[in-house]
Design a protein around this motif. Sequence first.
Motif, PDB file in Angstrom:
ATOM      1  N   ASN A  53      33.544 -12.357  13.393  1.00 47.25           N
ATOM      2  CA  ASN A  53      34.388 -12.039  14.100  1.00 47.25           C
ATOM      3  C   ASN A  53      35.271 -12.605  15.346  1.00 47.25           C
ATOM      4  N   SER A  54      35.608 -13.657  15.205  1.00 49.61           N
ATOM      5  CA  SER A  54      36.384 -14.889  15.922  1.00 49.61           C
ATOM      6  C   SER A  54      38.125 -14.798  15.384  1.00 49.61           C
ATOM      7  N   GLY A  55      38.718 -13.677  14.629  1.00 49.36           N
ATOM      8  CA  GLY A  55      39.760 -14.492  14.336  1.00 49.36           C
ATOM      9  C   GLY A  55      40.252 -14.563  12.258  1.00 49.36           C
ATOM     10  N   LYS A  56      39.062 -15.779  12.081  1.00 41.44           N
ATOM     11  CA  LYS A  56      39.540 -16.586  10.942  1.00 41.44           C
ATOM     12  C   LYS A  56      40.188 -15.514   9.701  1.00 41.44           C
ATOM     13  N   THR A  57      39.415 -14.501   9.532  1.00 47.67           N
ATOM     14  CA  THR A  57      39.779 -14.174   8.528  1.00 47.67           C
ATOM     15  C   THR A  57      41.545 -12.933   8.527  1.00 47.67           C
ATOM     16  N   TYR A  92      39.469 -24.072  15.843  1.00 50.84           N
ATOM     17  CA  TYR A  92      38.545 -23.730  16.372  1.00 50.84           C
ATOM     18  C   TYR A  92      38.736 -22.670  17.041  1.00 50.84           C
ATOM     19  N   PHE A  93      38.194 -21.084  16.119  1.00 49.21           N
ATOM     20  CA  PHE A  93      38.678 -19.731  16.340  1.00 49.21           C
ATOM     21  C   PHE A  93      37.611 -19.582  17.936  1.00 49.21           C
ATOM     22  N   ARG A  94      37.972 -19.167  18.951  1.00 48.25           N
ATOM     23  CA  ARG A  94      37.027 -18.531  19.803  1.00 48.25           C
ATOM     24  C   ARG A  94      37.607 -17.433  20.537  1.00 48.25           C
ATOM     25  N   ARG A  95      36.663 -16.460  20.241  1.00 47.34           N
ATOM     26  CA  ARG A  95      36.073 -15.382  21.148  1.00 47.34           C
ATOM     27  C   ARG A  95      37.098 -15.285  23.094  1.00 47.34           C
ATOM     28  N   GLY A 153      38.957  -5.534  31.183  1.00 46.97           N
ATOM     29  CA  GLY A 153      38.748  -4.447  30.211  1.00 46.97           C
ATOM     30  C   GLY A 153      37.368  -4.292  28.666  1.00 46.97           C
ATOM     31  N   SER A 154      38.184  -4.209  27.764  1.00 42.85           N
ATOM     32  CA  SER A 154      37.259  -3.782  26.636  1.00 42.85           C
ATOM     33  C   SER A 154      38.081  -4.608  25.653  1.00 42.85           C
ATOM     34  N   LYS A 155      39.680  -5.033  25.912  1.00 45.72           N
ATOM     35  CA  LYS A 155      39.468  -5.606  24.410  1.00 45.72           C
ATOM     36  C   LYS A 155      39.916  -7.039  24.520  1.00 45.72           C
ATOM     37  N   GLN A 156      39.446  -7.449  23.493  1.00 42.59           N
ATOM     38  CA  GLN A 156      38.934  -8.689  22.667  1.00 42.59           C
ATOM     39  C   GLN A 156      40.071  -9.515  22.036  1.00 42.59           C
ATOM     40  N   SER A 157      40.654 -10.789  22.175  1.00 39.71           N
ATOM     41  CA  SER A 157      41.580 -11.674  21.763  1.00 39.71           C
ATOM     42  C   SER A 157      40.349 -13.006  21.519  1.00 39.71           C
ATOM     43  N   SER A 158      41.438 -13.620  20.532  1.00 39.64           N
ATOM     44  CA  SER A 158      40.667 -14.968  20.273  1.00 39.64           C
ATOM     45  C   SER A 158      41.520 -16.380  20.826  1.00 39.64           C
ATOM     46  N   ALA A 159      40.917 -17.526  20.875  1.00 39.68           N
ATOM     47  CA  ALA A 159      42.516 -18.814  21.120  1.00 39.68           C
ATOM     48  C   ALA A 159      42.111 -19.302  19.877  1.00 39.68           C
ATOM     49  N   VAL A 160      42.774 -20.595  19.815  1.00 39.65           N
ATOM     50  CA  VAL A 160      42.880 -21.114  18.577  1.00 39.65           C
ATOM     51  C   VAL A 160      43.132 -22.579  19.184  1.00 39.65           C
ATOM     52  N   PHE A 161      42.241 -23.840  19.049  1.00 44.81           N
ATOM     53  CA  PHE A 161      42.019 -24.725  19.251  1.00 44.81           C
ATOM     54  C   PHE A 161      41.990 -25.883  18.365  1.00 44.81           C
TER      55      PHE A 161
END
Length: 784
Positions: free
Chosen positions: A33-37, A433-436, A441-449
């Motif tokens: 669930n880090s955003g790859k798909t 690399y996808f990192r959560r 708040g409770s909002k979530q996103s990912s960063a890619v390195f």
Amino acid sequence: MHVYSLDFKNFRRLKDVRIDLSNDLTLFVGANNSGKTSATHALDLFLSGSKDKFTVHDFSASCWGDFEKYPAEIAGDTKIEFPSISLDVWISVDADNLYRVVELLPSAAWEGSLVGLRIEFGAKDAAQTLANFRAKAAIAAKFTKTKEEDGQDYRPWPRNMRDYLSREMKNEYGLRYFILDEAQLKTDGTSETVTLKEIIGDTERSGHTIINSLIKVDFLSAQRHLSDGNAQARTEDLSKRLSRFYTRNQKQREEDHSALRALALSEEELTKHFADVFSDTFKSLRKLGYPGLANPALEIRAALNLGRLMGDQQAKVHYLLEEATAEVEALALPDSYNGLGFKNLIYMGVELLDLHSAWSTTEEGEEDKRQPIHLVFIEEPEAHMHAQLQQAFVRKLTDLISPTGDDGFTTQFVISTHSPHILYERGFQPIRYFRRSPESGSKQSSAVFNLSIFYDNNEPDRDFLQRYMKLTHCDLFFADAAILVEGNVERLLLPLMIARGSKRLSSSYLSILEVGGAFAFRFRKLIEFLGLPTLIVTDLDSVYPALPKKDNTDTAEDSATVEATEVSDYEDDQSEDEDEDEDEDNGGQDSDGVKKPKPRSKCPASTPGAISANQTLCQWLPGKSLVEELLAASTEEKLQQPTDDGGAHVMVTYQCPINATWGTETLELKSRTLEEAFAYENLAWCQKKDNRDVGLRWSKSSTMSLEILASKIHKRVKGESFKKTNFALGLLASSDTNWLVPTYILEGLNWLATHVTVGDTEPVDAMPEHSPDAALTAVEEKND
């Protein structure tokens, strides 16, 4: 010519993400669930050109509040802006291929190597969308009920703007296409501050037509159905009806050799036909290099059956176990007799060759319609395949299909994987690399390195880290957090200590890496680049300092006297303790005949003037070498916080002074290793006869004072005859679980638990107070 990068905005976890692609093979890695798909799904949605496939749930969670801030009634002069999702596709192009992208050139004076196209999914007319929502909301208000007035709560659709768009998105939103100018973006910062040239849909070639004339995208899903047939099919057609009729009556004609002979001849001819058609494909599949001594070749054999002749005639794959000769038919087994791993390998090979063939083969006169770029996404190729087979696949993939072809045509592969064995083959450079990363708040996103950037900028350590990965099949890139440990003992015992001392961490994916105190600091730049929460569990490793200069002889003599006293206390007359070594710390004698310690030899942590031999403590955290200063270091000095420019939450934890009790005595003891710390905090447990396997028991310990017992523990643990692995295995094998997790380890685990995202919850930044008594109480409660 190839896809250089993809920039996503507001799509699911990809709030604002740039993904650079290699010109041959790119690896998407990261925790679940880090955003790859999401990245692959977004590309499919945008390039398909169908706005009806988008839903309101495709917007990043941080956008939801932007939808709901528009109530049913607003002031007339309020500017109306609804969130949009966008994908920027940047294509690297050389001079020979400029004619292919002429429609994307921002101007006649364009100079550069990148052309870009933005695809935006946004509101067609924000004001009209709001008006439509207000009209629907007004109707819904007539049927709204409240618990206070009507005895129940009921709010019909649409409750808010987001609820309205959950049904009306396809009518209110559409796709728009814009030309990007690299030079303009570099000058003005971001595309948000510049005016982009839109490609109007009613021109000769729409934006959708242009992008799809340049890039062909194919997906090889992880859901590969490897079994034969489709047992769920329920199609009722004339052929199947006739087939059932034929089946019922063919038993009466089992001896009809004319029919059997016709089938046999047909099978033989069909098999020859299949061999001709699949010849080149099977030769290509051999490049996959399936490991093993007996590598089976493939053959397609026709299998016609009288009972199914009118229905679904079949051709089945067979695996040849030997070559056929003129006299002997080749020994072969049906496809179902081979394992899922090999079947999956062959399936993917055939599928990829078929996708490549469909892209590269053009009808006569339609050569110009072939896209110059073929982008192939492969999801989790490791399914059903053991480690060596995974490595063989990724190693031979570019041999199977060459990334670069003739006339500027390019194939780019993107593999989404959770397999450290695939990383083993490719190293750092292709890794994205996808990192959560939690937001407010409770909002979530990912960063890619982009790990190729790390590779280029860290030449001193990159080779060491890549070799380490190859030796350990490092799973660092798939973890929620990392724990760097001193040695094999910590690696063996930490999972057990986590289960006993930190229940929350048990539900996290932790990468426990054995790196030693001398090498943990070499992981610093990689951890900071990845932004991965990291706990370093290491040893104090106290040693004697170098001999002082002549004008400091008094200090040296004092230290030598202390050590000589300790050496005499280590004498032991018990048969159970005869395995102890001679004191290895004696470096000679001074002029008075007093033994003096050898510089940098092991010493008790309480030795005045002792220093640490642990390079992590000296060069990283807390950045001190004197043991006295290390023991007095504050919690803040053991922590590293991320900065605005990046970095990671890091904590180092090592042995701390504890109050040990033996009989009626209580003393503050200082340990230099895990084994000492465990023994001091579990004195009664270690001295039980049933727990002798851990190697810390003395037969007459009940007659010893606490000071003597502690000195014996120190001498035994530092001795060459003490087997640390036996200590760990003895603890794992013990049925007596009433032991305490050492305080310093428990403190570190409690800290790590506050920085690990479990179930997409917001991590807590609070640091538990450094209190050995409180930590021991927590463990005791756990043990109870």
